[in-house]
Design a protein around this motif. Structure first.
Motif, PDB file in Angstrom:
ATOM      1  N   ASP A  96      89.838  79.417  11.803  1.00 47.01           N
ATOM      2  CA  ASP A  96      89.730  80.889  12.583  1.00 47.01           C
ATOM      3  C   ASP A  96      88.173  81.157  12.734  1.00 47.01           C
ATOM      4  O   ASP A  96      87.761  81.722  13.911  1.00 47.01           O
ATOM      5  CB  ASP A  96      90.474  82.073  11.885  1.00 47.01           C
ATOM      6  CG  ASP A  96      92.039  81.682  12.010  1.00 47.01           C
ATOM      7  OD1 ASP A  96      92.561  80.703  12.681  1.00 47.01           O
ATOM      8  OD2 ASP A  96      92.746  82.179  10.989  1.00 47.01           O
ATOM      9  N   ASP A  97      87.452  80.975  11.721  1.00 47.29           N
ATOM     10  CA  ASP A  97      86.092  81.400  11.939  1.00 47.29           C
ATOM     11  C   ASP A  97      85.294  80.610  12.868  1.00 47.29           C
ATOM     12  O   ASP A  97      84.460  81.115  13.691  1.00 47.29           O
ATOM     13  CB  ASP A  97      85.511  80.976  10.506  1.00 47.29           C
ATOM     14  CG  ASP A  97      84.137  81.963  10.341  1.00 47.29           C
ATOM     15  OD1 ASP A  97      83.924  82.881  10.775  1.00 47.29           O
ATOM     16  OD2 ASP A  97      83.211  81.175   9.764  1.00 47.29           O
ATOM     17  N   LEU A  98      85.813  79.220  13.112  1.00 50.34           N
ATOM     18  CA  LEU A  98      85.180  78.323  14.072  1.00 50.34           C
ATOM     19  C   LEU A  98      85.455  78.810  15.425  1.00 50.34           C
ATOM     20  O   LEU A  98      84.680  78.601  16.198  1.00 50.34           O
ATOM     21  CB  LEU A  98      85.724  76.946  13.645  1.00 50.34           C
ATOM     22  CG  LEU A  98      84.655  75.750  14.092  1.00 50.34           C
ATOM     23  CD1 LEU A  98      83.221  76.082  13.352  1.00 50.34           C
ATOM     24  CD2 LEU A  98      85.136  74.401  13.531  1.00 50.34           C
ATOM     25  N   ILE A  99      86.920  79.162  15.515  1.00 54.44           N
ATOM     26  CA  ILE A  99      87.082  79.697  16.907  1.00 54.44           C
ATOM     27  C   ILE A  99      86.357  80.908  17.341  1.00 54.44           C
ATOM     28  O   ILE A  99      85.819  80.940  18.570  1.00 54.44           O
ATOM     29  CB  ILE A  99      88.745  80.123  17.005  1.00 54.44           C
ATOM     30  CG1 ILE A  99      89.497  78.530  16.564  1.00 54.44           C
ATOM     31  CG2 ILE A  99      89.036  80.615  18.092  1.00 54.44           C
ATOM     32  CD1 ILE A  99      90.778  78.765  16.620  1.00 54.44           C
ATOM     33  N   ALA A 100      85.981  81.871  16.347  1.00 53.61           N
ATOM     34  CA  ALA A 100      85.424  83.057  16.811  1.00 53.61           C
ATOM     35  C   ALA A 100      83.843  82.701  17.009  1.00 53.61           C
ATOM     36  O   ALA A 100      83.159  83.481  17.542  1.00 53.61           O
ATOM     37  CB  ALA A 100      85.697  84.105  15.740  1.00 53.61           C
ATOM     38  N   HIS A 101      83.168  81.770  16.110  1.00 47.57           N
ATOM     39  CA  HIS A 101      81.870  81.313  16.065  1.00 47.57           C
ATOM     40  C   HIS A 101      81.766  79.852  16.359  1.00 47.57           C
ATOM     41  O   HIS A 101      81.505  79.016  15.680  1.00 47.57           O
ATOM     42  CB  HIS A 101      81.106  81.809  15.083  1.00 47.57           C
ATOM     43  CG  HIS A 101      81.547  83.120  14.412  1.00 47.57           C
ATOM     44  ND1 HIS A 101      80.702  84.158  15.008  1.00 47.57           N
ATOM     45  CD2 HIS A 101      82.205  83.770  13.791  1.00 47.57           C
ATOM     46  CE1 HIS A 101      81.020  85.443  14.612  1.00 47.57           C
ATOM     47  NE2 HIS A 101      82.116  84.924  13.827  1.00 47.57           N
ATOM     48  N   PRO A 102      82.072  79.428  17.658  1.00 45.60           N
ATOM     49  CA  PRO A 102      81.987  77.848  17.972  1.00 45.60           C
ATOM     50  C   PRO A 102      80.697  77.436  17.650  1.00 45.60           C
ATOM     51  O   PRO A 102      80.645  76.000  17.494  1.00 45.60           O
ATOM     52  CB  PRO A 102      82.423  77.768  19.280  1.00 45.60           C
ATOM     53  CG  PRO A 102      82.645  78.850  19.984  1.00 45.60           C
ATOM     54  CD  PRO A 102      82.444  80.298  18.842  1.00 45.60           C
ATOM     55  N   GLU A 103      79.589  78.196  17.593  1.00 43.45           N
ATOM     56  CA  GLU A 103      78.258  77.601  17.330  1.00 43.45           C
ATOM     57  C   GLU A 103      78.082  77.013  15.876  1.00 43.45           C
ATOM     58  O   GLU A 103      77.061  76.369  15.730  1.00 43.45           O
ATOM     59  CB  GLU A 103      77.147  78.666  17.733  1.00 43.45           C
ATOM     60  CG  GLU A 103      77.121  79.709  16.685  1.00 43.45           C
ATOM     61  CD  GLU A 103      78.093  80.796  16.920  1.00 43.45           C
ATOM     62  OE1 GLU A 103      78.826  80.636  17.821  1.00 43.45           O
ATOM     63  OE2 GLU A 103      78.029  81.937  16.193  1.00 43.45           O
ATOM     64  N   ARG A 104      79.021  77.327  15.270  1.00 42.74           N
ATOM     65  CA  ARG A 104      79.047  76.883  13.777  1.00 42.74           C
ATOM     66  C   ARG A 104      79.340  75.571  13.438  1.00 42.74           C
ATOM     67  O   ARG A 104      79.132  74.996  12.312  1.00 42.74           O
ATOM     68  CB  ARG A 104      79.846  77.827  12.743  1.00 42.74           C
ATOM     69  CG  ARG A 104      79.134  79.297  12.589  1.00 42.74           C
ATOM     70  CD  ARG A 104      79.784  80.224  11.614  1.00 42.74           C
ATOM     71  NE  ARG A 104      79.333  81.494  11.637  1.00 42.74           N
ATOM     72  CZ  ARG A 104      80.087  82.340  11.069  1.00 42.74           C
ATOM     73  NH1 ARG A 104      80.923  82.024  10.035  1.00 42.74           N
ATOM     74  NH2 ARG A 104      79.342  83.542  11.066  1.00 42.74           N
ATOM     75  N   ARG A 105      80.062  75.067  14.575  1.00 44.60           N
ATOM     76  CA  ARG A 105      80.436  73.670  14.428  1.00 44.60           C
ATOM     77  C   ARG A 105      79.112  72.802  14.812  1.00 44.60           C
ATOM     78  O   ARG A 105      78.332  72.991  15.609  1.00 44.60           O
ATOM     79  CB  ARG A 105      81.595  73.353  15.493  1.00 44.60           C
ATOM     80  CG  ARG A 105      82.255  72.093  15.211  1.00 44.60           C
ATOM     81  CD  ARG A 105      83.423  72.067  15.999  1.00 44.60           C
ATOM     82  NE  ARG A 105      83.357  71.813  17.490  1.00 44.60           N
ATOM     83  CZ  ARG A 105      83.984  71.480  18.048  1.00 44.60           C
ATOM     84  NH1 ARG A 105      85.077  70.767  17.890  1.00 44.60           N
ATOM     85  NH2 ARG A 105      83.810  71.316  19.529  1.00 44.60           N
TER      86      ARG A 105
END
Lengths: 112, 200
Positions: A96-105
């Protein structure tokens, strides 16, 4: 993931890398049992059998249009219990966090 | 050069690592091929269990990339159920990794014996005799020849017209009819008549 796999024994790392290569090359359809559902929606475990049962948590995407997998959490299984416990739920929150902040991938960093 | 081989070049310097990696590749490829062959034949896991003489719950365990306790006997049972040959051989790491990289449904599918074209085609096939001579023959005659005849110079009668078989001569009436057909411009029909009159 990098820190987690760095702590594995050489043999376990080799098996894990083989499974990761298989997933990267052939996806989750062709090879039977490479990804198993965890009971938590959108979260799968990559199963690697050995002295330590490796169960890194994986999701597809999470972008809808791309053919990719993302490692969310390094986990193992001991006596039918995840370590850390509730690993799939934890992985779902990371997703969920990754969807909200794709730059974290970031790209997968292989540990050999 | 395989991309995966290139990627594994450094990692494979370690013997324990490369053998563990190769074990995992092997398990993955066996399980995947069993599943692919079962699906190619339209079999359910239950039908495969019957064909191999195993209990049904065992099939999903074996059709799993993580299964590692393979025995030659178990693999032979699958080979028999799928009506294919089992080939077990030692391989270089680069070949194994190349095969692993090229894994696909198509690359794993195998025809059963009934669909094995090499065994059932009608054209000429080459066989090797006892003294390693290359002998060519027509498939249709193979069953008539004994094993020993294949190791000597074979002069099979009636194999082709070139070997001296006499073709029946068409009658004058048939030849005349054919000539008329040819003159009228229908050459293919003329040929057909000639052949028919000649008893071909």
């Amino acid at each position: 993931m990098k820190a987690w796999s760095s702590n594995l024994q050489k043999k376990e790392r080799a098996k894990l890398n083989s499974k990761i290569d298989a997933l990267e090359l052939h996806g989750g359809e062709l090879i039977p049992g490479i990804l198993s559902p965890t009971g938590v929606r959108n979260i799968f475990k990559l199963r690697v059998k050995g002295q330590v049962q490796l169960r890194p948590m994986v999701c597809e995407g999470p972008g809808r249009s791309e053919e990719a997998f993302t490692f969310l959490l390094g986990a193992t299984e001991e006596s039918w219990e995840y370590v850390p416990s509730k690993a799939p739920e934890l992985a779902a929150s990371f997703r969920d966090d990754l969807i909200a902040h794709p730059e974290r991938r970031c790209g997968h960093e292989r540990v050999s | 050069m395989s991309e995966l081989v290139e990627k594994l070049r450094d990692e494979f310097r370690d013997k324990e690592y490369r053998h563990a990696y190769a074990d995992e590749c092997l398990n993955t490829m066996i399980a995947t091929q069993i599943k692919v062959l079962r699906e190619q034949r339209g079999m359910t896991q239950g039908q495969l269990a019957d064909a191999t003489g195993m209990k049904q719950p065992r099939i999903p365990l074996l059709e799993d990339a993580n299964y590692s306790n393979w025995t030659i006997n178990t693999l032979k049972r699958f080979a028999k159920a799928f009506d294919v040959a089992l080939s077990v051989k030692f391989e270089t790491f680069s070949k194994l990794v190349g095969d692993f990289e090229a894994l696909s449904r198509q690359s794993l599918q195998r025809d059963n014996f009934a669909d094995d074209r090499q065994f059932h085609r009608r054209r000429s096939v080459m066989v090797r005799g006892r003294h390693n001579r290359k002998l060519w023959e027509s498939n249709s005659h193979r069953s008539k020849w004994s094993r020993s005849s294949l190791t000597t110079v074979v002069t099979a009668p009636d194999t082709t017209p070139a070997l001296g078989r006499k073709l029946p001569v068409p009658s004058p009436e048939a030849r005349e009819g054919a000539q008329q057909q040819q003159n009228s411009g229908n050459s293919s029909r003329g040929l057909h008549l000639l052949a028919k009159a000649g008893g071909m």
